[in-house]
Design a protein around this motif. Structure first.
Motif, PDB file in Angstrom:
ATOM      1  N   GLN A 175      43.289  52.945  38.521  1.00  0.00           N
ATOM      2  CA  GLN A 175      44.056  51.676  39.245  1.00  0.00           C
ATOM      3  C   GLN A 175      43.870  50.720  37.866  1.00  0.00           C
ATOM      4  O   GLN A 175      42.669  50.449  37.464  1.00  0.00           O
ATOM      5  CB  GLN A 175      43.079  51.510  40.217  1.00  0.00           C
ATOM      6  CG  GLN A 175      43.188  52.513  41.550  1.00  0.00           C
ATOM      7  CD  GLN A 175      44.408  52.242  42.292  1.00  0.00           C
ATOM      8  OE1 GLN A 175      45.336  51.270  42.028  1.00  0.00           O
ATOM      9  NE2 GLN A 175      45.018  53.125  42.862  1.00  0.00           N
ATOM     10  N   GLY A 177      44.049  46.445  36.693  1.00  0.00           N
ATOM     11  CA  GLY A 177      43.894  45.156  37.461  1.00  0.00           C
ATOM     12  C   GLY A 177      43.631  44.113  36.505  1.00  0.00           C
ATOM     13  O   GLY A 177      42.939  44.244  35.540  1.00  0.00           O
ATOM     14  N   GLY A 201      34.685  48.012  42.230  1.00  0.00           N
ATOM     15  CA  GLY A 201      35.876  47.009  42.014  1.00  0.00           C
ATOM     16  C   GLY A 201      36.671  46.654  43.407  1.00  0.00           C
ATOM     17  O   GLY A 201      36.753  47.514  44.338  1.00  0.00           O
ATOM     18  N   TRP A 219      40.455  45.591  44.357  1.00  0.00           N
ATOM     19  CA  TRP A 219      41.859  45.242  43.708  1.00  0.00           C
ATOM     20  C   TRP A 219      42.519  44.513  45.036  1.00  0.00           C
ATOM     21  O   TRP A 219      42.790  45.027  46.224  1.00  0.00           O
ATOM     22  CB  TRP A 219      42.518  46.148  43.592  1.00  0.00           C
ATOM     23  CG  TRP A 219      42.080  47.136  42.290  1.00  0.00           C
ATOM     24  CD1 TRP A 219      42.643  47.086  40.896  1.00  0.00           C
ATOM     25  CD2 TRP A 219      40.785  47.886  41.900  1.00  0.00           C
ATOM     26  NE1 TRP A 219      41.918  47.965  40.267  1.00  0.00           N
ATOM     27  CE2 TRP A 219      41.025  48.464  40.744  1.00  0.00           C
ATOM     28  CE3 TRP A 219      40.036  48.635  42.917  1.00  0.00           C
ATOM     29  CZ2 TRP A 219      39.947  49.198  40.243  1.00  0.00           C
ATOM     30  CZ3 TRP A 219      38.944  49.356  42.439  1.00  0.00           C
ATOM     31  CH2 TRP A 219      39.053  49.687  40.940  1.00  0.00           C
ATOM     32  N   PRO A 272      47.553  43.987  40.590  1.00  0.00           N
ATOM     33  CA  PRO A 272      46.479  43.449  41.288  1.00  0.00           C
ATOM     34  C   PRO A 272      45.406  42.507  40.498  1.00  0.00           C
ATOM     35  O   PRO A 272      45.214  42.873  39.373  1.00  0.00           O
ATOM     36  CB  PRO A 272      45.903  44.744  41.940  1.00  0.00           C
ATOM     37  CG  PRO A 272      46.825  45.806  41.633  1.00  0.00           C
ATOM     38  CD  PRO A 272      47.489  45.636  40.434  1.00  0.00           C
ATOM     39  N   LEU A 318      41.769  41.784  39.998  1.00  0.00           N
ATOM     40  CA  LEU A 318      40.564  42.727  40.167  1.00  0.00           C
ATOM     41  C   LEU A 318      39.422  42.107  39.981  1.00  0.00           C
ATOM     42  O   LEU A 318      39.048  41.442  38.950  1.00  0.00           O
ATOM     43  CB  LEU A 318      40.712  43.817  39.026  1.00  0.00           C
ATOM     44  CG  LEU A 318      39.287  44.926  39.159  1.00  0.00           C
ATOM     45  CD1 LEU A 318      38.857  45.528  40.266  1.00  0.00           C
ATOM     46  CD2 LEU A 318      39.597  45.707  37.721  1.00  0.00           C
TER      47      LEU A 318
END
Length: 243
Positions: free
Chosen positions: A32, A34, A56, A58, A67, A69
């Motif tokens: 992921q 961010g 985290g 997001w 996103p 983060l």
């Protein structure tokens, strides 16, 4: 999008004057990315070093948006970045994971395997205590991405005993009998890849030669080849460490 979970930091790059984009591996939601506001600050920069574990969160309004983060430190391995060999191991294994895996696809076995490598480096900074685990992780990554080696039996004779080589073409094991006359064209198969345990120096380098060949051929091609420089630095250091 809203995701709150633990993750292993893989890579970061500067974004804007004070922020950065971080890529982290979660267990159930894959890699992921961010944007971390103020991520280059004195407070957050140590938190976002590759190899650290974070919690985290997001958030994004649309699936297409990068996103935002926010991060909370859970476990820091920053001290290892001051030691050349452990630092080289962390740099390579996180860079490999960051560039090899597609985003948002779960690879729970790779998450657990990466955590095991990082924990081994942390527990035993000497290469003999963790380098074998790193080679097994490289094999696992190849398998999870569809390029696994078949070390269960000889690709020539079909037998399962006395497996001593690996074919650089098929990735299959070859027995001593099956390899007769072709030994120089094959990779020696170190015993620890079948029997487990920690390898000695020669077996470790043989294992690295096998995984390096298939990673370069099947995964780290074209623009994705950049992390190979980090692997070359690591292998050079390991050669000196286990000599």
């Amino acid at each position: 999008m809203h995701l709150l979970t633990d993750a292993i930091v893989l890579a970061t790059r500067a974004h804007g004057e004070h922020g950065l984009v971080a890529r982290a591996l979660t267990r159930d939601d894959g890699v992921q990315p961010g944007y971390v506001r103020g991520g280059r600050s004195r407070r957050l920069r140590p938190v976002l070093q590759p190899g650290n574990t974070i919690r985290g969160e997001w958030r994004a309004r649309t699936a297409e948006q990068l996103p935002a983060l926010t991060v909370e430190p859970l476990h820091s391995r920053s001290v290892l970045h001051a030691e050349p060999l452990p630092a080289a191991g962390i740099a390579w294994v996180t860079a490999l994971t960051a560039i090899a895996l597609p985003e948002a696809q779960p690879y729970p076995r790779l998450h657990d395997g990466l955590d095991a490598v990082l924990s081994a480096i942390e527990a035993a900074p000497a290469a003999r205590g963790w380098a074998g685990t790193l080679v097994r992780y490289e094999l696992l990554l190849l398998a999870e991405l569809g390029f696994g080696l078949d070390l269960s039996g000889c690709v020539v004779t079909g037998t399962t005993g006395d497996l001593t080589f690996v074919s650089p073409k098929s990735g299959g094991a070859v027995s001593r009998v099956g390899a007769a006359g072709y030994e120089r064209q094959l990779f020696p198969l170190p015993a620890f890849l079948i029997d487990g345990g920690q390898p000695d120096g020669g077996d470790l380098l043989a294992g690295l030669a096998i995984t390096g060949h298939f990673l370069t051929r099947d995964i780290l091609t074209d623009r994705r080849a950049e992390p190979l420089a980090a692997r070359e630095r690591l292998v050079d250091r390991l050669k000196r460490a286990v000599a």
